[in-house]
Design a protein around this motif. Sequence first.
Motif, PDB file in Angstrom:
ATOM      1  N   ASP A 160      46.313  41.987  36.837  1.00 11.03           N
ATOM      2  CA  ASP A 160      45.929  41.689  35.452  1.00 11.03           C
ATOM      3  C   ASP A 160      45.422  40.253  35.320  1.00 11.03           C
ATOM      4  O   ASP A 160      44.436  39.993  34.636  1.00 11.03           O
ATOM      5  CB  ASP A 160      47.118  41.895  34.516  1.00 11.03           C
ATOM      6  CG  ASP A 160      47.532  43.353  34.395  1.00 11.03           C
ATOM      7  OD1 ASP A 160      46.739  44.230  34.780  1.00 11.03           O
ATOM      8  OD2 ASP A 160      48.653  43.605  33.916  1.00 11.03           O
ATOM      9  N   LEU A 163      41.886  39.654  37.538  1.00  9.56           N
ATOM     10  CA  LEU A 163      40.749  40.567  37.412  1.00  9.56           C
ATOM     11  C   LEU A 163      39.477  39.852  36.983  1.00  9.56           C
ATOM     12  O   LEU A 163      38.412  40.044  37.586  1.00  9.56           O
ATOM     13  CB  LEU A 163      41.078  41.693  36.438  1.00  9.56           C
ATOM     14  CG  LEU A 163      39.937  42.681  36.184  1.00  9.56           C
ATOM     15  CD1 LEU A 163      39.543  43.409  37.464  1.00  9.56           C
ATOM     16  CD2 LEU A 163      40.339  43.693  35.100  1.00  9.56           C
ATOM     17  N   GLU A 164      39.566  39.028  35.948  1.00  5.55           N
ATOM     18  CA  GLU A 164      38.347  38.415  35.418  1.00  5.55           C
ATOM     19  C   GLU A 164      37.956  37.134  36.146  1.00  5.55           C
ATOM     20  O   GLU A 164      37.093  36.385  35.682  1.00  5.55           O
ATOM     21  CB  GLU A 164      38.467  38.205  33.913  1.00  5.55           C
ATOM     22  CG  GLU A 164      38.446  39.541  33.181  1.00  5.55           C
ATOM     23  CD  GLU A 164      38.214  39.422  31.689  1.00  5.55           C
ATOM     24  OE1 GLU A 164      38.272  38.291  31.160  1.00  5.55           O
ATOM     25  OE2 GLU A 164      37.977  40.464  31.059  1.00  5.55           O
ATOM     26  N   VAL A 167      35.896  39.656  39.177  1.00  2.00           N
ATOM     27  CA  VAL A 167      34.600  39.979  38.592  1.00  2.00           C
ATOM     28  C   VAL A 167      34.459  39.152  37.330  1.00  2.00           C
ATOM     29  O   VAL A 167      35.446  38.736  36.736  1.00  2.00           O
ATOM     30  CB  VAL A 167      34.459  41.482  38.290  1.00  2.00           C
ATOM     31  CG1 VAL A 167      34.533  42.295  39.566  1.00  2.00           C
ATOM     32  CG2 VAL A 167      35.512  41.954  37.314  1.00  2.00           C
ATOM     33  N   PRO A 169      33.960  37.992  33.508  1.00  2.00           N
ATOM     34  CA  PRO A 169      34.458  38.584  32.258  1.00  2.00           C
ATOM     35  C   PRO A 169      33.462  39.531  31.609  1.00  2.00           C
ATOM     36  O   PRO A 169      33.858  40.476  30.929  1.00  2.00           O
ATOM     37  CB  PRO A 169      34.733  37.365  31.376  1.00  2.00           C
ATOM     38  CG  PRO A 169      34.970  36.246  32.339  1.00  2.00           C
ATOM     39  CD  PRO A 169      34.073  36.530  33.513  1.00  2.00           C
ATOM     40  N   ALA A 171      31.472  41.560  33.209  1.00  2.00           N
ATOM     41  CA  ALA A 171      31.133  42.660  34.115  1.00  2.00           C
ATOM     42  C   ALA A 171      31.273  44.000  33.419  1.00  2.00           C
ATOM     43  O   ALA A 171      32.018  44.163  32.437  1.00  2.00           O
ATOM     44  CB  ALA A 171      32.026  42.618  35.353  1.00  2.00           C
ATOM     45  N   ASP A 172      30.565  44.981  33.948  1.00  2.00           N
ATOM     46  CA  ASP A 172      30.618  46.336  33.417  1.00  2.00           C
ATOM     47  C   ASP A 172      32.053  46.864  33.445  1.00  2.00           C
ATOM     48  O   ASP A 172      32.800  46.632  34.395  1.00  2.00           O
ATOM     49  CB  ASP A 172      29.718  47.236  34.270  1.00  2.00           C
ATOM     50  CG  ASP A 172      29.647  48.648  33.749  1.00  2.00           C
ATOM     51  OD1 ASP A 172      28.824  48.906  32.857  1.00  2.00           O
ATOM     52  OD2 ASP A 172      30.422  49.491  34.247  1.00  2.00           O
ATOM     53  N   ALA A 173      32.426  47.600  32.401  1.00  2.00           N
ATOM     54  CA  ALA A 173      33.807  48.092  32.282  1.00  2.00           C
ATOM     55  C   ALA A 173      34.189  48.999  33.453  1.00  2.00           C
ATOM     56  O   ALA A 173      35.333  48.966  33.917  1.00  2.00           O
ATOM     57  CB  ALA A 173      33.981  48.834  30.957  1.00  2.00           C
ATOM     58  N   LYS A 176      35.043  46.773  36.388  1.00  6.74           N
ATOM     59  CA  LYS A 176      36.374  46.189  36.186  1.00  6.74           C
ATOM     60  C   LYS A 176      37.471  47.202  36.493  1.00  6.74           C
ATOM     61  O   LYS A 176      38.473  46.878  37.149  1.00  6.74           O
ATOM     62  CB  LYS A 176      36.521  45.690  34.745  1.00  6.74           C
ATOM     63  CG  LYS A 176      35.774  44.424  34.428  1.00  6.74           C
ATOM     64  CD  LYS A 176      36.129  43.950  33.022  1.00  6.74           C
ATOM     65  CE  LYS A 176      35.416  42.672  32.655  1.00  6.74           C
ATOM     66  NZ  LYS A 176      35.791  42.188  31.312  1.00  6.74           N
ATOM     67  N   VAL A 179      37.809  47.721  40.287  1.00  8.21           N
ATOM     68  CA  VAL A 179      38.442  46.584  40.955  1.00  8.21           C
ATOM     69  C   VAL A 179      39.936  46.550  40.642  1.00  8.21           C
ATOM     70  O   VAL A 179      40.772  46.345  41.535  1.00  8.21           O
ATOM     71  CB  VAL A 179      37.747  45.276  40.548  1.00  8.21           C
ATOM     72  CG1 VAL A 179      38.498  44.063  41.089  1.00  8.21           C
ATOM     73  CG2 VAL A 179      36.302  45.270  41.052  1.00  8.21           C
ATOM     74  N   HIS A 180      40.292  46.759  39.394  1.00 10.71           N
ATOM     75  CA  HIS A 180      41.716  46.760  39.019  1.00 10.71           C
ATOM     76  C   HIS A 180      42.451  47.879  39.738  1.00 10.71           C
ATOM     77  O   HIS A 180      43.588  47.691  40.207  1.00 10.71           O
ATOM     78  CB  HIS A 180      41.843  46.898  37.507  1.00 10.71           C
ATOM     79  CG  HIS A 180      43.216  46.622  36.998  1.00 10.71           C
ATOM     80  ND1 HIS A 180      44.173  47.615  36.832  1.00 10.71           N
ATOM     81  CD2 HIS A 180      43.824  45.453  36.615  1.00 10.71           C
ATOM     82  CE1 HIS A 180      45.296  47.072  36.366  1.00 10.71           C
ATOM     83  NE2 HIS A 180      45.107  45.772  36.234  1.00 10.71           N
ATOM     84  N   GLU A 256      29.266  44.015  41.288  1.00  8.82           N
ATOM     85  CA  GLU A 256      28.811  43.589  39.967  1.00  8.82           C
ATOM     86  C   GLU A 256      27.299  43.707  39.817  1.00  8.82           C
ATOM     87  O   GLU A 256      26.801  44.069  38.751  1.00  8.82           O
ATOM     88  CB  GLU A 256      29.245  42.138  39.728  1.00  8.82           C
ATOM     89  CG  GLU A 256      30.749  41.942  39.694  1.00  8.82           C
ATOM     90  CD  GLU A 256      31.110  40.472  39.640  1.00  8.82           C
ATOM     91  OE1 GLU A 256      31.143  39.917  38.523  1.00  8.82           O
ATOM     92  OE2 GLU A 256      31.329  39.873  40.716  1.00  8.82           O
TER      93      GLU A 256
END
Length: 276
Positions: A160, A163-164, A167, A169, A171-173, A176, A179-180, A256
Amino acid sequence: MAPFLAYEDKGPEEPPASLAPTAPATPSVPLTPLVLIHGHPFDRTMWAPQLDAFSAARRVVAPDLRGYGASPVVPGVTPLARFAQDIEDLLDELKVETFVLAGLSMGGQIAMECCRRFPDRIRGLVLADTFPAPETAEGRAARNAMADRLLREGMGGYADEALERMVAPYADAAVKAHVHRMMTATPAEGAAAALRGRAERPDYRGLLTRLPVPALVVVGADDTFTPVADAEAMHAALPDSALHVIEGAAHLPNLERPQAFNEALGRFLTRVDGIS
């Protein structure tokens, strides 16, 4: 003997018809295989856009490192040399003799270790969002403290928080989420073992100055883990390299901004194919 690592192995054994020589008397020569080493704390699905883009024309191998993805977890300490030996063993098993080697972040450092251990097999090197310097005393303490935390708490909180930075902030949902998902699926024991091993990594800066093959250095313009300055320093040290900064990306430009990453990688592979 079955390979120790889980892996993807995609692509034609022979070159596509459109790439094969027209003269029947001239034997077709497969394009140089591409081997992809993922970063921490990810797995081989990190390379999905590159597997899809390049396996139509060439063999592409992407392993899960030990302790990650579907590969076995070996608790304790995993030095970069152990990761490199696993990769060499896998490529021996798959009969991949020579190849272009690409690594991102920790994967880039493992790729440098591979250059130290078996340089004669590497036809080109791609270093993405990584750096060659050894760890500082402060960095060693931080990596060991993070290893302790992951063993104590699991991967969720770290994923959590990071994450940002992994990638951007913006970045495409879907990127994200991918990656998470990779981060939280990584076994804490494997991630901790890698952190402890990476804390003791050697200095690869001298090795880069002696690299006898072409190299491509790639970095996301907004990467704060391994900023553009690190990429520029590697580019300056390497005898024969190209530098490509990808706008609109942070630490994982291959996910990304896959089109921009693949265009740069494709140009590099074409060059290596021409001199192999």
